[in-house]
Write a protein that holds these residues in place. Structure first.
Motif, PDB file in Angstrom:
ATOM      1  N   PHE A  13     -11.534  20.018   0.233  1.00 28.34           N
ATOM      2  CA  PHE A  13     -12.219  18.780   0.615  1.00 28.34           C
ATOM      3  C   PHE A  13     -12.658  17.999  -0.628  1.00 28.34           C
ATOM      4  O   PHE A  13     -12.535  16.772  -0.671  1.00 28.34           O
ATOM      5  N   ALA A  14     -13.136  18.706  -1.642  1.00 29.14           N
ATOM      6  CA  ALA A  14     -13.540  18.034  -2.886  1.00 29.14           C
ATOM      7  C   ALA A  14     -12.337  17.360  -3.547  1.00 29.14           C
ATOM      8  O   ALA A  14     -12.431  16.207  -4.005  1.00 29.14           O
ATOM      9  N   TYR A  15     -11.196  18.045  -3.586  1.00 22.60           N
ATOM     10  CA  TYR A  15      -9.992  17.432  -4.165  1.00 22.60           C
ATOM     11  C   TYR A  15      -9.489  16.265  -3.316  1.00 22.60           C
ATOM     12  O   TYR A  15      -8.970  15.285  -3.848  1.00 22.60           O
ATOM     13  N   SER A  16      -9.654  16.352  -2.016  1.00 28.57           N
ATOM     14  CA  SER A  16      -9.242  15.250  -1.145  1.00 28.57           C
ATOM     15  C   SER A  16     -10.083  14.009  -1.401  1.00 28.57           C
ATOM     16  O   SER A  16      -9.563  12.881  -1.435  1.00 28.57           O
ATOM     17  N   VAL A  17     -11.381  14.209  -1.587  1.00 30.80           N
ATOM     18  CA  VAL A  17     -12.262  13.075  -1.883  1.00 30.80           C
ATOM     19  C   VAL A  17     -11.913  12.475  -3.245  1.00 30.80           C
ATOM     20  O   VAL A  17     -11.887  11.250  -3.412  1.00 30.80           O
ATOM     21  N   LYS A  18     -11.607  13.331  -4.218  1.00 30.91           N
ATOM     22  CA  LYS A  18     -11.185  12.825  -5.531  1.00 30.91           C
ATOM     23  C   LYS A  18      -9.884  12.039  -5.408  1.00 30.91           C
ATOM     24  O   LYS A  18      -9.705  11.010  -6.067  1.00 30.91           O
ATOM     25  N   SER A  19      -8.967  12.514  -4.570  1.00 31.46           N
ATOM     26  CA  SER A  19      -7.710  11.798  -4.364  1.00 31.46           C
ATOM     27  C   SER A  19      -7.956  10.432  -3.747  1.00 31.46           C
ATOM     28  O   SER A  19      -7.356   9.437  -4.158  1.00 31.46           O
ATOM     29  N   ARG A  20      -8.855  10.377  -2.768  1.00 28.06           N
ATOM     30  CA  ARG A  20      -9.166   9.090  -2.138  1.00 28.06           C
ATOM     31  C   ARG A  20      -9.823   8.140  -3.135  1.00 28.06           C
ATOM     32  O   ARG A  20      -9.531   6.940  -3.160  1.00 28.06           O
ATOM     33  N   ASP A  21     -10.691   8.660  -3.991  1.00 26.87           N
ATOM     34  CA  ASP A  21     -11.327   7.832  -5.016  1.00 26.87           C
ATOM     35  C   ASP A  21     -10.290   7.273  -5.991  1.00 26.87           C
ATOM     36  O   ASP A  21     -10.331   6.098  -6.355  1.00 26.87           O
ATOM     37  N   GLY A  51      -6.818   2.582  -7.791  1.00 23.73           N
ATOM     38  CA  GLY A  51      -5.473   2.109  -8.076  1.00 23.73           C
ATOM     39  C   GLY A  51      -4.648   3.074  -8.897  1.00 23.73           C
ATOM     40  O   GLY A  51      -3.523   2.777  -9.260  1.00 23.73           O
ATOM     41  N   ASP A  52      -5.211   4.225  -9.209  1.00 26.06           N
ATOM     42  CA  ASP A  52      -4.510   5.250  -9.982  1.00 26.06           C
ATOM     43  C   ASP A  52      -3.711   6.124  -9.015  1.00 26.06           C
ATOM     44  O   ASP A  52      -4.186   7.163  -8.548  1.00 26.06           O
ATOM     45  N   LEU A  53      -2.490   5.699  -8.693  1.00 22.33           N
ATOM     46  CA  LEU A  53      -1.690   6.417  -7.711  1.00 22.33           C
ATOM     47  C   LEU A  53      -1.185   7.754  -8.242  1.00 22.33           C
ATOM     48  O   LEU A  53      -1.034   8.707  -7.481  1.00 22.33           O
ATOM     49  N   THR A  54      -0.950   7.854  -9.542  1.00 24.46           N
ATOM     50  CA  THR A  54      -0.502   9.123 -10.111  1.00 24.46           C
ATOM     51  C   THR A  54      -1.604  10.171 -10.022  1.00 24.46           C
ATOM     52  O   THR A  54      -1.363  11.319  -9.630  1.00 24.46           O
ATOM     53  N   GLY A  55      -2.812   9.794 -10.382  1.00 23.20           N
ATOM     54  CA  GLY A  55      -3.945  10.710 -10.266  1.00 23.20           C
ATOM     55  C   GLY A  55      -4.230  11.076  -8.820  1.00 23.20           C
ATOM     56  O   GLY A  55      -4.540  12.226  -8.512  1.00 23.20           O
ATOM     57  N   ALA A  56      -4.116  10.091  -7.933  1.00 22.70           N
ATOM     58  CA  ALA A  56      -4.338  10.353  -6.510  1.00 22.70           C
ATOM     59  C   ALA A  56      -3.304  11.336  -5.977  1.00 22.70           C
ATOM     60  O   ALA A  56      -3.642  12.237  -5.202  1.00 22.70           O
ATOM     61  N   GLN A  57      -2.061  11.186  -6.412  1.00 27.18           N
ATOM     62  CA  GLN A  57      -1.015  12.105  -5.971  1.00 27.18           C
ATOM     63  C   GLN A  57      -1.265  13.519  -6.489  1.00 27.18           C
ATOM     64  O   GLN A  57      -1.048  14.495  -5.779  1.00 27.18           O
ATOM     65  N   ALA A  58      -1.741  13.639  -7.715  1.00 26.60           N
ATOM     66  CA  ALA A  58      -2.020  14.965  -8.288  1.00 26.60           C
ATOM     67  C   ALA A  58      -3.142  15.657  -7.531  1.00 26.60           C
ATOM     68  O   ALA A  58      -3.035  16.840  -7.175  1.00 26.60           O
ATOM     69  N   TYR A  59      -4.245  14.941  -7.275  1.00 21.32           N
ATOM     70  CA  TYR A  59      -5.348  15.535  -6.526  1.00 21.32           C
ATOM     71  C   TYR A  59      -4.933  15.869  -5.092  1.00 21.32           C
ATOM     72  O   TYR A  59      -5.331  16.889  -4.541  1.00 21.32           O
ATOM     73  N   GLU A 104       0.847  -1.173   0.000  1.00 22.35           N
ATOM     74  CA  GLU A 104       0.000   0.000   0.000  1.00 22.35           C
ATOM     75  C   GLU A 104       0.888   1.230   0.000  1.00 22.35           C
ATOM     76  O   GLU A 104       1.523   1.557   0.987  1.00 22.35           O
ATOM     77  N   THR A 105       0.955   1.865  -1.134  1.00 24.06           N
ATOM     78  CA  THR A 105       1.756   3.069  -1.238  1.00 24.06           C
ATOM     79  C   THR A 105       1.016   4.183  -0.516  1.00 24.06           C
ATOM     80  O   THR A 105      -0.168   4.409  -0.734  1.00 24.06           O
ATOM     81  N   SER A 106       1.739   4.866   0.322  1.00 26.98           N
ATOM     82  CA  SER A 106       1.120   5.890   1.142  1.00 26.98           C
ATOM     83  C   SER A 106       0.979   7.182   0.345  1.00 26.98           C
ATOM     84  O   SER A 106       1.948   7.905   0.135  1.00 26.98           O
ATOM     85  N   VAL A 107      -0.222   7.437  -0.119  1.00 22.42           N
ATOM     86  CA  VAL A 107      -0.545   8.709  -0.773  1.00 22.42           C
ATOM     87  C   VAL A 107      -1.507   9.415   0.163  1.00 22.42           C
ATOM     88  O   VAL A 107      -2.672   9.037   0.270  1.00 22.42           O
ATOM     89  N   PRO A 108      -1.033  10.438   0.870  1.00 19.51           N
ATOM     90  CA  PRO A 108      -1.935  11.121   1.795  1.00 19.51           C
ATOM     91  C   PRO A 108      -3.001  11.903   1.029  1.00 19.51           C
ATOM     92  O   PRO A 108      -2.698  12.601   0.063  1.00 19.51           O
ATOM     93  N   ASP A 109      -4.248  11.754   1.448  1.00 18.79           N
ATOM     94  CA  ASP A 109      -5.315  12.441   0.723  1.00 18.79           C
ATOM     95  C   ASP A 109      -5.791  13.707   1.441  1.00 18.79           C
ATOM     96  O   ASP A 109      -6.565  14.464   0.877  1.00 18.79           O
ATOM     97  N   HIS A 110      -5.350  13.944   2.655  1.00 16.43           N
ATOM     98  CA  HIS A 110      -5.614  15.171   3.415  1.00 16.43           C
ATOM     99  C   HIS A 110      -7.103  15.408   3.657  1.00 16.43           C
ATOM    100  O   HIS A 110      -7.541  16.561   3.732  1.00 16.43           O
ATOM    101  N   VAL A 111      -7.883  14.346   3.801  1.00 23.10           N
ATOM    102  CA  VAL A 111      -9.322  14.505   3.996  1.00 23.10           C
ATOM    103  C   VAL A 111      -9.627  15.157   5.351  1.00 23.10           C
ATOM    104  O   VAL A 111     -10.469  16.054   5.438  1.00 23.10           O
TER     105      VAL A 111
END
Length: 133
Positions: free
Chosen positions: A78-86, A91-99, A51-58
């Motif tokens: 908060f909206a970007y944090s939810v998108k990052s968690r989604d 499994g899209d870690l690059t997109g999660a990191q960007a959000y 599990e790669t740790s990508v903090p989503d800051h929710v």
């Protein structure tokens, strides 16, 4: 010593006596170890995706939404944090990191502006009150 090797390596239900040269070879293998293979040993590397740790800051975004929300920056974070968690759940870690990066930047600005506005809401009335006295 040869007697123990002979009883150790001799077959139990055999009608033939054990071969001396075969026992001697087995004794040498037992004493010296397995024969060395001239080929270098190969290794297999298995990459297990942890599990790669990508903090989503929710949590931070929720705090900023509830308490420090100048210009709706906390809500947008908060909206970007939810998108990052989604994205992370898909499994899209690059997109999660960007959000998550965008959410972090928005949270920083929301926190800075919220603290400045809080200080101004305290300092300005105090200064006005002291000016009228």
């Amino acid at each position: 010593m040869n007697h123990t090797v002979q009883t150790f390596f001799s077959p139990v239900n055999s009608s033939q006596p054990p071969n001396y040269e075969m026992l001697k070879e087995e004794h040498e293998v037992a004493m010296m170890g397995a024969p060395h293979n001239p080929a270098p040993p190969t290794s297999t590397v298995i990459h297990i995706r942890s599990e790669t740790s990508v903090p989503d800051h929710v949590v931070w975004s929720l705090f900023n939404t509830l308490f420090m929300n100048p210009c709706c920056l906390g809500f947008i974070a908060f909206a970007y944090s939810v998108k990052s968690r989604d994205r992370k759940m898909v499994g899209d870690l690059t997109g999660a990191q960007a959000y998550a990066s965008t959410a972090k930047c928005l949270n920083i600005w929301a926190l800075i502006l919220g603290i400045l506005m809080t200080i101004l809401l305290i300092v300005v009335p105090v200064l006005i009150f002291h000016a009228h006295q």
